[in-house]
Design an enzyme around this catalytic site. Structure first.
Site, PDB file in Angstrom:
ATOM      1  N   ARG A 173      37.360 -37.241  42.782  1.00 55.22           N
ATOM      2  CA  ARG A 173      36.822 -38.459  43.388  1.00 55.22           C
ATOM      3  C   ARG A 173      35.995 -39.282  42.399  1.00 55.22           C
ATOM      4  O   ARG A 173      35.610 -40.415  42.727  1.00 55.22           O
ATOM      5  CB  ARG A 173      35.961 -38.126  44.608  1.00 55.22           C
ATOM      6  CG  ARG A 173      36.759 -37.592  45.787  1.00 55.22           C
ATOM      7  CD  ARG A 173      35.958 -37.645  47.070  1.00 55.22           C
ATOM      8  NE  ARG A 173      36.723 -37.089  48.183  1.00 55.22           N
ATOM      9  CZ  ARG A 173      36.606 -35.837  48.623  1.00 55.22           C
ATOM     10  NH1 ARG A 173      35.744 -35.014  48.030  1.00 55.22           N
ATOM     11  NH2 ARG A 173      37.328 -35.412  49.632  1.00 55.22           N
ATOM     12  N   ASP A 188      34.856 -34.801  12.962  1.00 54.19           N
ATOM     13  CA  ASP A 188      33.427 -34.769  13.306  1.00 54.19           C
ATOM     14  C   ASP A 188      32.709 -33.807  12.362  1.00 54.19           C
ATOM     15  O   ASP A 188      31.738 -33.137  12.732  1.00 54.19           O
ATOM     16  CB  ASP A 188      33.221 -34.358  14.763  1.00 54.19           C
ATOM     17  CG  ASP A 188      31.820 -34.696  15.285  1.00 54.19           C
ATOM     18  OD1 ASP A 188      31.179 -35.606  14.718  1.00 54.19           O
ATOM     19  OD2 ASP A 188      31.373 -34.052  16.248  1.00 54.19           O
ATOM     20  N   GLY A 246      28.322 -31.137  15.632  1.00 55.82           N
ATOM     21  CA  GLY A 246      29.419 -31.499  14.754  1.00 55.82           C
ATOM     22  C   GLY A 246      30.340 -30.314  14.544  1.00 55.82           C
ATOM     23  O   GLY A 246      30.302 -29.318  15.284  1.00 55.82           O
TER      24      GLY A 246
END
Length: 386
Positions: free
Chosen positions: A228, A276, A315
């Site tokens: 939802r 990252d 990271g």
């Protein structure tokens, strides 16, 4: 007799399909042709590769550090170059060094350094600013006390800088920017991505409609998908013109969740590999400091896990070649698709697919030689081995 750089002996992947028994010819730093090997017999400047795959060089949209250097600690042109060199041996020929949330002064210095570094053509495309306009509720390893709304001074800095480097990429949270600000940034040439946000799917869609075209590290530090409340994850997967990075390291997202996302993503926007990466990639160190906090390595199957003392991910220790292998081994991707996610798709996301991400006529001769098990062996940038 042909002149220029000629590479033979490996299967050639041009970004779309494989060529067996062919040679890549580069002249003046750009791809001239892919031809049958018989056509270059007796030519000068031939480099014979010992099998494997010759593919477009990897493009990393989110990389915080490497080679023992972290951009936040030293926002200088030299740090950009150190990061680029550290990741080059893993197949990355173009990248966006990334500054996580920091002070206004450090941000300004990093932007100025990016302008200078990009002029040197070291594979530095510009900069990715991941903050400070992020939501404290989804801070991850960022410092919440440095997060703040975007103001007019920030807008002016970013809009000016966008015209002075090939790529300026910013990650923002819906809580800290307005659709009008996003529209102004994109019109100035800034690539806007949503991340570190607890926004609803409707709020995300408003920013996508204003020009935001990416999401930063899918699933991590963002509102999740539920039946939802689709959140940012649901909005991004359902938006055809939105692209997104994934950290395929076995720590940031479960492989099942990534496989579901890859199947669910509506096109033409795609999901693509990012690292990252922090400073430990290409370094023998086992820990480093991030905003005065110690980050240390923990063992992992694909790569080490980087965590703060409280266990928060900080990271990654991932390189692009490892991400490509993970895609094939754990995400059920074909070799071709995982390679596209490291080159063609990030190039298209950044608007540079005519220059990078492919080995086609006129493209930069940026390429990586991979072993059969997808480990980077050697790279070329503009046709020169590096």
């Amino acid at each position: 007799m042909m002149e220029g750089t000629i590479l033979t002996g490996a299967r050639i992947f041009d970004g779309e399909r494989f060529f067996d028994g062919h040679a890549l010819i580069a002249e003046n730093g750009r791809v001239k042709a892919i031809v049958p090997e018989a056509e270059v017999f007796g030519a000068s400047d031939v480099t014979k590769l010992d099998g494997g795959i010759l593919a477009p060089g990897f493009i990393d949209v989110q990389v915080n550090g490497g080679g023992g250097r972290l951009l936040n600690h030293d926002p200088s042109p030299e740090t950009f170059f150190v990061i680029a060199r550290a990741h080059r041996k893993y197949g990355t020929t173009a990248l966006l060094p990334t500054l996580i949330t920091d002070t206004s002064e450090v941000t300004r210095l990093a932007v100025e350094a990016a302008i200078e570094a990009a002029k040197a053509d070291e594979g530095v495309l510009g900069i990715h600013l991941e903050g400070p306009h992020l939501a404290p509720a989804r801070r991850g390893a960022h410092l919440a006390e440095l997060m703040r709304p975007m103001d007019e001074e920030d807008l002016d800095l970013l809009c000016r800088a966008a015209g002075e480097m090939p790529v300026l990429h910013v990650t923002v949270a819906a809580e800290q920017v307005t659709p009008m600000q996003v529209e102004r940034l994109t019109k100035a040439g800034v690539i806007v991505s949503l991340g570190h946000t607890d926004c609803t799917s409707d709020e995300a869609t408003r920013l996508f409609n204003a020009g935001a075209r990416g999401i930063t590290h899918l699933y991590n530090a963002m509102s999740a998908l539920s039946h939802r409340a689709p959140g940012l994850v649901g909005a991004a997967l359902d938006a055809g013109d939105v692209w997104g990075g994934i950290i395929a390291d076995g720590h940031h997202a479960d492989p099942t969740a990534l496989r579901v996302a890859l199947r669910a993503k509506r096109g033409p926007g795609r999901l693509f590999h990012v690292t990252d990466a922090m400073s430990l990639v290409g370094s023998e160190d086992d820990s480093f400091e991030l905003n005065g906090r110690v980050v240390h390595r923990e063992p992992g199957e694909v790569c080490s896990k980087l965590v703060l003392e409280n266990g928060t991910l900080a990271g990654s220790d991932l390189d692009m070649a490892s991400g490509v292998r993970f895609g094939v081994q754990k995400l059920e991707l074909s070799v071709e698709e995982s390679l596209r996610m490291a080159s063609a798709y990030p190039a298209a996301y950044l608007g540079g697919e005519k220059e990078r991400g492919f080995l086609k006529l006129g493209c930069l001769a940026d390429c990586v030689h991979l072993s059969d098990d997808l480990r980077a062996l050697r790279v070329w940038m503009a046709g020169r081995v590096r």
